[in-house]
Design a protein around this motif. Structure first.
Motif, PDB file in Angstrom:
ATOM      1  N   MET A   1      28.694 -22.323-149.519  1.00 45.72           N
ATOM      2  CA  MET A   1      28.933 -21.187-148.842  1.00 45.72           C
ATOM      3  C   MET A   1      29.026 -21.514-147.255  1.00 45.72           C
ATOM      4  N   GLY A   2      28.773 -22.690-146.688  1.00 46.03           N
ATOM      5  CA  GLY A   2      28.690 -22.944-145.253  1.00 46.03           C
ATOM      6  C   GLY A   2      27.924 -22.170-144.384  1.00 46.03           C
ATOM      7  N   PHE A   3      28.074 -21.998-143.077  1.00 45.28           N
ATOM      8  CA  PHE A   3      27.200 -21.320-142.247  1.00 45.28           C
ATOM      9  C   PHE A   3      27.988 -19.872-141.895  1.00 45.28           C
ATOM     10  N   GLY A   4      29.004 -19.740-142.251  1.00 48.49           N
ATOM     11  CA  GLY A   4      30.000 -18.276-141.582  1.00 48.49           C
ATOM     12  C   GLY A   4      30.214 -18.527-140.471  1.00 48.49           C
ATOM     13  N   ASP A   5      30.098 -17.420-139.762  1.00 50.34           N
ATOM     14  CA  ASP A   5      30.527 -17.471-138.338  1.00 50.34           C
ATOM     15  C   ASP A   5      29.395 -17.792-137.480  1.00 50.34           C
ATOM     16  N   LEU A   6      29.694 -18.875-136.853  1.00 49.73           N
ATOM     17  CA  LEU A   6      28.687 -19.171-135.811  1.00 49.73           C
ATOM     18  C   LEU A   6      28.471 -18.641-134.601  1.00 49.73           C
ATOM     19  N   LYS A   7      29.283 -17.674-134.336  1.00 50.81           N
ATOM     20  CA  LYS A   7      29.309 -16.973-133.328  1.00 50.81           C
ATOM     21  C   LYS A   7      28.608 -15.360-133.313  1.00 50.81           C
ATOM     22  N   THR A   8      28.199 -15.247-134.675  1.00 50.32           N
ATOM     23  CA  THR A   8      27.367 -14.287-134.821  1.00 50.32           C
ATOM     24  C   THR A   8      25.763 -14.529-135.082  1.00 50.32           C
ATOM     25  N   PRO A   9      24.970 -13.541-134.836  1.00 47.44           N
ATOM     26  CA  PRO A   9      23.368 -13.837-135.089  1.00 47.44           C
ATOM     27  C   PRO A   9      23.163 -14.217-136.592  1.00 47.44           C
ATOM     28  N   ALA A  10      24.021 -13.762-137.690  1.00 49.70           N
ATOM     29  CA  ALA A  10      23.653 -14.094-138.811  1.00 49.70           C
ATOM     30  C   ALA A  10      24.123 -15.575-139.120  1.00 49.70           C
ATOM     31  N   GLY A  11      25.018 -15.991-138.563  1.00 51.06           N
ATOM     32  CA  GLY A  11      25.697 -17.460-138.675  1.00 51.06           C
ATOM     33  C   GLY A  11      24.574 -18.263-138.008  1.00 51.06           C
ATOM     34  N   LEU A  12      24.165 -17.773-136.761  1.00 48.32           N
ATOM     35  CA  LEU A  12      23.183 -19.095-136.154  1.00 48.32           C
ATOM     36  C   LEU A  12      21.871 -18.703-136.981  1.00 48.32           C
ATOM     37  N   LYS A  13      21.506 -17.828-137.580  1.00 42.84           N
ATOM     38  CA  LYS A  13      20.123 -17.917-138.274  1.00 42.84           C
ATOM     39  C   LYS A  13      20.463 -18.914-139.578  1.00 42.84           C
ATOM     40  N   VAL A  14      21.416 -18.800-140.353  1.00 42.26           N
ATOM     41  CA  VAL A  14      21.794 -19.694-141.291  1.00 42.26           C
ATOM     42  C   VAL A  14      21.546 -21.285-140.707  1.00 42.26           C
ATOM     43  N   GLY A  71      32.104 -40.997-138.733  1.00 45.25           N
ATOM     44  CA  GLY A  71      32.453 -39.832-139.655  1.00 45.25           C
ATOM     45  C   GLY A  71      33.889 -39.346-139.261  1.00 45.25           C
ATOM     46  N   VAL A  72      34.569 -38.471-140.163  1.00 44.93           N
ATOM     47  CA  VAL A  72      35.567 -37.868-140.000  1.00 44.93           C
ATOM     48  C   VAL A  72      35.242 -36.244-140.059  1.00 44.93           C
ATOM     49  N   LYS A  73      35.911 -35.744-138.836  1.00 42.69           N
ATOM     50  CA  LYS A  73      35.535 -34.244-138.672  1.00 42.69           C
ATOM     51  C   LYS A  73      36.392 -33.459-139.828  1.00 42.69           C
ATOM     52  N   LYS A  74      35.583 -32.482-140.500  1.00 43.09           N
ATOM     53  CA  LYS A  74      36.135 -31.674-141.707  1.00 43.09           C
ATOM     54  C   LYS A  74      36.239 -30.224-141.006  1.00 43.09           C
ATOM     55  N   PRO A  75      36.795 -29.623-141.954  1.00 43.40           N
ATOM     56  CA  PRO A  75      36.764 -28.075-141.635  1.00 43.40           C
ATOM     57  C   PRO A  75      35.193 -27.387-141.486  1.00 43.40           C
ATOM     58  N   LEU A  76      35.159 -26.380-140.722  1.00 43.28           N
ATOM     59  CA  LEU A  76      33.626 -26.128-140.602  1.00 43.28           C
ATOM     60  C   LEU A  76      33.060 -25.493-141.824  1.00 43.28           C
ATOM     61  N   GLY A  77      33.833 -25.035-142.677  1.00 41.76           N
ATOM     62  CA  GLY A  77      33.486 -24.432-143.940  1.00 41.76           C
ATOM     63  C   GLY A  77      32.712 -25.399-145.017  1.00 41.76           C
ATOM     64  N   LYS A  78      33.016 -26.561-144.744  1.00 43.10           N
ATOM     65  CA  LYS A  78      32.698 -27.874-145.451  1.00 43.10           C
ATOM     66  C   LYS A  78      31.258 -28.220-145.307  1.00 43.10           C
ATOM     67  N   TYR A  79      30.684 -27.625-144.190  1.00 44.10           N
ATOM     68  CA  TYR A  79      29.241 -27.957-143.806  1.00 44.10           C
ATOM     69  C   TYR A  79      28.374 -26.975-143.933  1.00 44.10           C
TER      70      TYR A  79
END
Length: 224
Positions: A1-14, A71-79
């Motif tokens: 599911m990835g981290f989600g939106d890292l600009k939100t508190p929920a994403g940062l908590k993940v 390494g090779v940078k991938k889309p954020l949702g892959k992490y």
């Protein structure tokens, strides 16, 4: 599911929970995975998200070197957390359970043939368990190695440190960090197997190069 939106508190908590037992987003050294996630943050994590903040400050120190990280940078949702491992482990357990009937027949009196089959299955199950590799406990360690003065040959100092070869020890990336008065310390990453290599052993071997090394400190220690 990835981290989600890292600009939100929920994403940062993940992100913070994900880094609770990890030094990096992927692997044991800084990589393009860390760069991708770092660049998705709009600002440093707050102090209460101390795992994420520790990681953020560490990756920020590689700002000038980020393009050269492996390494090779991938889309954020892959992490980030994906839940794949749990599903695989559950399916594997179900397959094991399906393959082996530990309880045999439901009949009150087993025939000799049923007993033989049950014993063979039990023996096969025990043999299968015995072949599974044991989990090896590892740690990622960041070391600060300080020279005597600004005239110390830091290239030679690092060469001496990396010359230390031990079973269960793998050296990673390194950099020179200014400490003042023209003096720089060597900051070097390593991964160790906990049962084979300890920080006391590392300190003993590193400080043995007394012509170059004044002292060694553990800057960060994380279980993998």
């Amino acid at each position: 599911m990835g981290f989600g939106d890292l600009k939100t508190p929920a994403g940062l908590k993940v992100l913070n929970d994900f880094l609770a037992d990890k030094s990096y987003i992927e692997g044991y050294v800084p990589s393009q995975a860390d760069v991708a996630v770092f660049e998705a943050l709009s600002s440093p994590p707050s102090a209460d998200l101390f795992h994420a903040l520790r990681w953020y400050n560490h990756i920020r120190s590689y700002e000038k070197e980020k393009a050269s990280l492996p390494g090779v940078k991938k889309p954020l949702g892959k992490y980030g957390p994906a839940g794949v491992e749990d599903v695989t482990s559950t399916e594997s357990k179900e397959e094991d359970d399906d393959d082996i009937d530990l309880f045999g027949s439901d009949e009150e009196e087993e025939s000799e043939e049923a007993k033989r089959v049950r014993e063979e299955r039990l023996a096969a199950y025990e043999a299968k368990k015995a072949k599974k590799p044991a989990l090896i406990a590892k740690s990622s360690i960041l070391l600060d190695v300080k020279p005597w003065d600004d005239e110390t040959d830091m290239a030679k100092l690092e060469e001496c440190v990396r010359s230390i070869q031990m079973d269960g020890l793998v050296w990673g990336s390194s950099k020179l960090v200014p400490v003042g008065y023209g003096i720089k310390k060597l900051q070097i990453q390593c991964v160790v197997e906990d049962d084979k290599v300890g920080t006391d052993q590392l300190e003993e071997h590193i400080t043995a190069f007394e012509e170059y090394v004044q002292s060694m400190d553990v800057a960060a220690f994380n279980k993998i």
